[in-house]
Design a protein around this motif. Structure first.
Motif, mmCIF file in Angstrom:
data_model
loop_
_atom_site.group_PDB
_atom_site.id
_atom_site.type_symbol
_atom_site.label_atom_id
_atom_site.label_comp_id
_atom_site.label_asym_id
_atom_site.label_seq_id
_atom_site.Cartn_x
_atom_site.Cartn_y
_atom_site.Cartn_z
ATOM 1 N N TYR A 32 -2.910 -1.563 7.530
ATOM 2 C CA TYR A 32 -2.612 -1.914 6.393
ATOM 3 C C TYR A 32 -3.595 -2.144 6.149
ATOM 4 N N ASN A 33 -2.629 -2.012 3.952
ATOM 5 C CA ASN A 33 -3.046 -1.467 2.407
ATOM 6 C C ASN A 33 -2.631 -1.622 1.876
ATOM 7 N N GLY A 34 -2.901 -1.744 0.325
ATOM 8 C CA GLY A 34 -2.237 -1.318 -0.717
ATOM 9 C C GLY A 34 -0.541 -0.235 -0.568
ATOM 10 N N ARG A 51 4.710 4.013 -10.088
ATOM 11 C CA ARG A 51 6.063 4.438 -9.040
ATOM 12 C C ARG A 51 6.021 4.346 -7.658
ATOM 13 N N GLU A 52 4.927 4.270 -7.340
ATOM 14 C CA GLU A 52 5.186 4.974 -5.777
ATOM 15 C C GLU A 52 4.678 3.060 -5.200
ATOM 16 N N LEU A 53 4.290 1.642 -6.031
ATOM 17 C CA LEU A 53 4.558 0.371 -5.359
ATOM 18 C C LEU A 53 5.662 0.481 -5.391
ATOM 19 N N ALA A 79 -12.390 16.168 -2.350
ATOM 20 C CA ALA A 79 -12.641 14.669 -2.260
ATOM 21 C C ALA A 79 -11.269 14.251 -2.659
ATOM 22 N N PHE A 80 -10.741 12.756 -1.508
ATOM 23 C CA PHE A 80 -9.776 12.379 -1.864
ATOM 24 C C PHE A 80 -10.498 11.004 -3.735
ATOM 25 N N HIS A 81 -10.191 10.942 -4.603
ATOM 26 C CA HIS A 81 -10.016 9.990 -5.795
ATOM 27 C C HIS A 81 -9.371 8.956 -5.850
ATOM 28 N N ILE A 82 -9.831 8.144 -5.913
ATOM 29 C CA ILE A 82 -8.140 7.174 -5.529
ATOM 30 C C ILE A 82 -8.215 5.986 -6.672
ATOM 31 N N ASP A 83 -7.719 5.716 -7.793
ATOM 32 C CA ASP A 83 -7.813 4.894 -8.763
ATOM 33 C C ASP A 83 -6.311 3.559 -8.743
#
Ligand code: 6U4
Ligand code: NA
Ligand code: NA
Length: 175
Positions: A32-34, A51-53, A79-83
């Motif tokens: 489960y995730n956002g 857009r992804e939402l 590296a993954f940078h997640i806003d």
């Protein structure tokens, strides 16, 4: 880390409920995730998040920036940078897509820690508690801050063992 890849992740809160998606395929499948994904060239993170939402859940929401997460994985060159974004309202109906199956989870009034599914308690009868045991291991640390409207940043270091990601370290702070 010679490169950074930019992603988004969006969490919708409605009254005392949290919307999560069960990821059906790809990276992080069966967790489960956002709702989120890659920031495409020419997009801002906020545009990508909206857009992804929409693509993954079918809804629109007034997303606000909630935090930044950095994920590092042993053996991965970038590296993954997640806003991370959140919203307290939305329009449309959450709809299952090829990638995600949306569902609502209960938030308690004061602390969502009391809602940890690993404790077997839920504050909202009828709705499941937050499925932390089926989420990325770092989420339990920062998701309560997002729910409380506090901004945060964090870094999680993962090791890869077979096809599993094991969290080795997590650092987190309010900003
Ligand atoms: P798109 O653009 O939708 O194809 P997708 O591969 O679905 O991208 P996503 O957002 O599921 O991207 O994952 C991006 C990266 O961030 C992956 O390395 C997994 C990681 N990740 C996403 N959400 C996370 C979370 N809540 N906790 C965590 N890692 C997460 O530790
Ligand atoms: Na996507
Ligand atoms: Na995605």
């Amino acid at each position: 880390y010679t490169q950074t890849r930019f992603y988004t992740n969006a969490f919708i809160i409605s009254d005392d409920k949290l919307l999560l998606g069960f990821k059906k395929r790809g990276f992080g499948a069966n967790l489960y995730n956002g709702f989120g994904g890659k920031v495409e060239p020419g997009e801002t993170p906020a545009q990508a998040a909206a857009r992804e939402l929409k693509e993954e859940s079918g809804i629109d929401a007034p997303l606000e920036h909630a935090g930044v997460l950095i994920f590092l994985t042993e053996g991965t060159e970038w590296a993954f940078h997640i806003d991370v974004f959140s919203a307290r309202s939305y329009t449309g109906e959450p709809t299952e897509t090829d990638e995600m199956r949306p569902g609502w989870f209960s938030l308690s009034e004061n602390s969502i820690n009391g809602n940890d599914d690993r404790l077997g308690v839920s504050s909202s009868p009828g709705l499941p508690s937050i499925p932390y045991s089926k989420m990325w291991a770092d989420d339990i640390y920062w998701l309560p801050h997002l729910v409380e409207g506090k901004k945060f940043m964090g870094r999680a270091d993962f090791a890869k063992e077979g096809d599993k990601f094991i969290m080795r370290k997590f650092w987190f702070g309010a900003v």
